[in-house]
Design a protein around this motif. Structure first.
Motif, short mmCIF file in Angstrom:
data_model
loop_
_atom_site.label_atom_id
_atom_site.label_comp_id
_atom_site.label_asym_id
_atom_site.label_seq_id
_atom_site.Cartn_x
_atom_site.Cartn_y
_atom_site.Cartn_z
N LEU A 145 0.85 -1.19 0.00
CA LEU A 145 0.00 0.00 0.00
C LEU A 145 0.89 1.23 0.00
CD1 LEU A 145 -2.36 -1.11 2.93
CD2 LEU A 145 -2.59 -1.67 0.53
N PHE A 146 0.48 2.24 -0.74
CA PHE A 146 1.19 3.52 -0.71
C PHE A 146 0.24 4.58 -0.18
CE2 PHE A 146 3.56 1.45 -4.25
CZ PHE A 146 4.83 1.58 -3.74
N LYS A 147 0.78 5.41 0.71
CA LYS A 147 -0.03 6.54 1.18
C LYS A 147 0.19 7.69 0.22
CE LYS A 147 -0.31 6.02 6.12
NZ LYS A 147 0.65 6.08 7.19
N THR A 148 -0.85 8.24 -0.32
CA THR A 148 -0.71 9.42 -1.17
C THR A 148 -1.62 10.51 -0.62
OG1 THR A 148 -2.55 8.91 -2.64
CG2 THR A 148 -0.45 7.89 -3.20
N LYS A 149 -1.51 11.70 -1.21
CA LYS A 149 -2.32 12.79 -0.66
C LYS A 149 -3.82 12.55 -0.91
CE LYS A 149 -1.41 16.08 -4.48
NZ LYS A 149 -1.97 15.29 -5.50
N ILE B 108 -5.10 6.04 0.26
CA ILE B 108 -4.21 4.88 0.16
C ILE B 108 -4.38 4.18 -1.19
CG2 ILE B 108 -3.77 2.59 1.16
CD1 ILE B 108 -3.81 3.81 3.80
N VAL B 109 -3.23 3.92 -1.85
CA VAL B 109 -3.26 3.19 -3.12
C VAL B 109 -2.78 1.76 -2.86
CG1 VAL B 109 -2.23 3.05 -5.44
CG2 VAL B 109 -2.71 5.28 -4.43
N THR B 110 -3.56 0.79 -3.30
CA THR B 110 -3.12 -0.61 -3.18
C THR B 110 -2.44 -0.98 -4.49
OG1 THR B 110 -5.03 -1.01 -1.77
CG2 THR B 110 -3.87 -2.96 -2.58
N ALA B 111 -1.12 -0.99 -4.49
CA ALA B 111 -0.37 -1.27 -5.73
C ALA B 111 -0.32 -2.77 -6.00
CB ALA B 111 1.03 -0.68 -5.63
N VAL B 112 -0.15 -3.56 -4.94
CA VAL B 112 -0.12 -5.02 -5.08
C VAL B 112 -1.04 -5.59 -4.01
CG1 VAL B 112 1.33 -7.09 -4.88
CG2 VAL B 112 2.23 -5.06 -6.03
N GLY C 123 1.07 -7.25 -17.67
CA GLY C 123 -0.06 -6.41 -17.25
C GLY C 123 0.09 -5.05 -17.89
N TYR C 124 -1.02 -4.34 -17.96
CA TYR C 124 -0.94 -2.99 -18.50
C TYR C 124 -0.34 -2.06 -17.46
CZ TYR C 124 -3.73 -4.47 -22.48
OH TYR C 124 -4.16 -5.09 -23.61
N SER C 125 -0.09 -0.84 -17.87
CA SER C 125 0.48 0.17 -16.98
C SER C 125 -0.39 0.33 -15.74
CB SER C 125 0.55 1.47 -17.78
OG SER C 125 1.18 2.43 -17.03
N GLY C 126 0.26 0.36 -14.57
CA GLY C 126 -0.48 0.57 -13.33
C GLY C 126 -0.98 -0.72 -12.69
N ALA C 127 -0.67 -1.88 -13.31
CA ALA C 127 -1.16 -3.16 -12.79
C ALA C 127 -0.45 -3.58 -11.50
CB ALA C 127 -1.00 -4.25 -13.85
N GLY C 128 0.74 -3.03 -11.27
CA GLY C 128 1.48 -3.38 -10.05
C GLY C 128 2.75 -4.18 -10.30
N LYS C 129 3.13 -4.31 -11.59
CA LYS C 129 4.30 -5.13 -11.95
C LYS C 129 5.60 -4.59 -11.34
CE LYS C 129 3.83 -4.35 -16.40
NZ LYS C 129 2.77 -3.32 -16.40
N SER C 130 5.82 -3.28 -11.53
CA SER C 130 7.09 -2.70 -11.05
C SER C 130 7.18 -2.79 -9.54
CB SER C 130 7.20 -1.22 -11.43
OG SER C 130 7.01 -1.08 -12.79
N THR C 131 6.06 -2.54 -8.87
CA THR C 131 6.08 -2.60 -7.40
C THR C 131 6.42 -4.03 -6.97
OG1 THR C 131 4.41 -0.89 -7.40
CG2 THR C 131 4.74 -2.06 -5.33
N LEU C 132 5.86 -5.00 -7.66
CA LEU C 132 6.13 -6.40 -7.32
C LEU C 132 7.61 -6.74 -7.51
CD1 LEU C 132 4.36 -8.85 -6.48
CD2 LEU C 132 4.52 -9.60 -8.84
P1 ADP Z 1 3.10 -1.16 -13.41
O1 ADP Z 1 4.55 -1.44 -13.22
O2 ADP Z 1 2.30 -2.38 -13.71
O3 ADP Z 1 2.85 -0.04 -14.40
P2 ADP Z 1 3.22 0.04 -10.75
O4 ADP Z 1 3.70 -1.02 -9.86
O5 ADP Z 1 4.22 1.05 -11.22
O6 ADP Z 1 2.48 -0.63 -12.02
O7 ADP Z 1 2.02 0.83 -10.06
C1 ADP Z 1 0.88 0.20 -9.48
C2 ADP Z 1 0.03 1.25 -8.80
O8 ADP Z 1 0.70 1.75 -7.65
C3 ADP Z 1 -0.27 2.46 -9.66
O9 ADP Z 1 -1.56 2.90 -9.36
C4 ADP Z 1 0.77 3.47 -9.22
O10 ADP Z 1 0.30 4.78 -9.40
C5 ADP Z 1 0.89 3.14 -7.74
N1 ADP Z 1 2.24 3.44 -7.20
C6 ADP Z 1 3.40 2.85 -7.54
N2 ADP Z 1 4.43 3.35 -6.83
C7 ADP Z 1 3.90 4.32 -6.02
C8 ADP Z 1 4.45 5.21 -5.04
N3 ADP Z 1 5.78 5.21 -4.74
N4 ADP Z 1 3.61 6.05 -4.41
C9 ADP Z 1 2.28 6.05 -4.69
N5 ADP Z 1 1.69 5.23 -5.58
C10 ADP Z 1 2.49 4.37 -6.25
#
Ligand code: ADP
Length: 340
Positions: free
Chosen positions: A10-14, A17-21, A38-47
């Motif tokens: 989870l990421f805290k944003t202004k 809370i965003v659930t990335a994974v 996955g498409y952009s925003g799916a959570g791949k990079s965070t994973l």
């Molecule tokens: P992908 O790699 O599939 O494009 P990401 O893992 O980059 O997806 O992002 C998944 C979700 O988490 C998106 O909604 C993105 O905006 C959010 N996110 C990723 N990193 C952060 C961060 N450091 N702070 C806030 N939100 C984030």
């Protein structure tokens, strides 16, 4: 080799809370080439960042080679991280250093003596097919050669796992193929486990043994690549599978076109309500540039339009960059695949 259990991030944003994974369970086997699509925003990079300990999971555990990453600290964490290496879409090379110096950089950091370092660099140069280029600077290399440097550098410390973050997305289709072949070669020769994230199904089809499909932070489908291609279950998987009905033919045509055309060739991956035409019209109206559709396939279903298009954009560089930013703002995935 790699085990993810109940992973959430989870990421805290202004805005809240965003659930990335979201509750991901995965097991990646030793010596496997595992794809995450996955498409952009799916959570791949965070994973993938959690695999590399660049991010800590909010919940769940990451275990690599029997070691639970969150329990490691200091020296043992550094040692465990050395066993995992990464390559990137834009290569992340040191521009003021030669090919040999880039490849030897992790060894330099690890304090390996010069002579031993040079020997290892020579081996790596041979492994990735860059003989004779050790003294060149990154700016003197093609995209494919730059990624070969990235791969050699990632292998310098003999990792057990190679993470590939959209490693071929900045390359033209022919170069993509040669880099994917190199990854397969390395996987076989060194027994290296490879985890790659991509939004391109042809990359998965070409080299992965198994694939996990991600949507909105969750793994919605997982299995051997052949099974997933034969019988996709999730709606999003069906869309990805349809995008590569005839990838070989498309890739050949595109690299041929790139050789002939001038301007920036851009790949658009569509998924949405609109077909390509309103978007292309909007780009032409808004920017002082020419847009030609070179190749592509758009399918229209009841749920909307999806597919891939290759367009060539001609005109002022600043305007082209603004147009690409505009396409992204419209929610369309866009990759610049070559600039001749
Ligand atoms: P992908 O790699 O599939 O494009 P990401 O893992 O980059 O997806 O992002 C998944 C979700 O988490 C998106 O909604 C993105 O905006 C959010 N996110 C990723 N990193 C952060 C961060 N450091 N702070 C806030 N939100 C984030």
């Amino acid at each position: 080799m790699i085990n993810l259990s109940g992973i959430r991030k989870l990421f805290k944003t202004k805005d809240g809370i965003v659930t990335a994974v979201d509750r991901v369970d995965l097991e990646i086997k030793d010596g496997e080439i595992f794809g995450i699509i996955g498409y952009s925003g799916a959570g791949k990079s965070t994973l993938i960042r959690m695999l590399n300990s660049l991010e800590r999971p909010s919940e769940g555990t990451v275990t690599i080679a029997g070691k639970e990453m969150s329990s490691l600290k200091g020296k043992s964490l550094r040692k465990a991280r050395q066993e995992i290496s990464m390559i990137f879409q834009h290569f992340n090379l040191l521009w003021s250093r030669t090919v040999s110096e880039n490849i030897g950089f992790p060894l330099e950091i690890a304090g390996v003596p010069k002579e031993q370092r040079q020997k290892r660099v020579e081996e790596l140069i041979k492994l990735v097919g860059l003989e004779g280029r050790g003294g060149s600077y990154p700016s003197q290399l093609s995209g494919g050669q730059k990624q070969r440097v990235g791969i050699a550098r990632a292998l310098a410390n003999n990792p057990k796992v190679l993470l590939c973050d959209e490693a071929t997305s900045a390359l033209d289709p022919k170069t993509t193929d040669s880099i994917l072949e190199l990854l397969v070669d390395i996987n076989k020769k060194l027994g290296l486990t490879i985890v790659l994230i991509t939004h391109e199904m042809h990359v998965i089809r070409k080299i992965c043994h198994r694939v996990a499909v991600m949507e909105a932070g969750k793994v919605v489908e997982m299995g051997p690549v052949l099974d997933v291609f034969k019988k996709p279950q999730a709606g999003i998987t069906k869309q990805f599978v349809k995008q590569v009905t005839d990838p070989e033919e498309t890739k050949d045509t595109i690299s041929h076109i790139i050789e002939e055309e001038s301007g920036k060739v851009v790949q658009l991956s569509f998924i949405g309500e609109e077909t390509e035409k309103p978007l292309i019209t909007k780009i032409i109206r808004k920017f002082d540039i020419e847009v030609n559709i070179l190749q592509g396939k758009i399918s229209q279903t009841q749920e909307g339009a999806y597919g891939t298009l290759f367009i060539q954009i001609d005109g002022d560089v600043v305007e082209i960059d603004r147009a690409i930013a505009f396409i992204r703002e419209e929610g369309v995935q866009v990759e610049v695949i070559d600039h001749v």
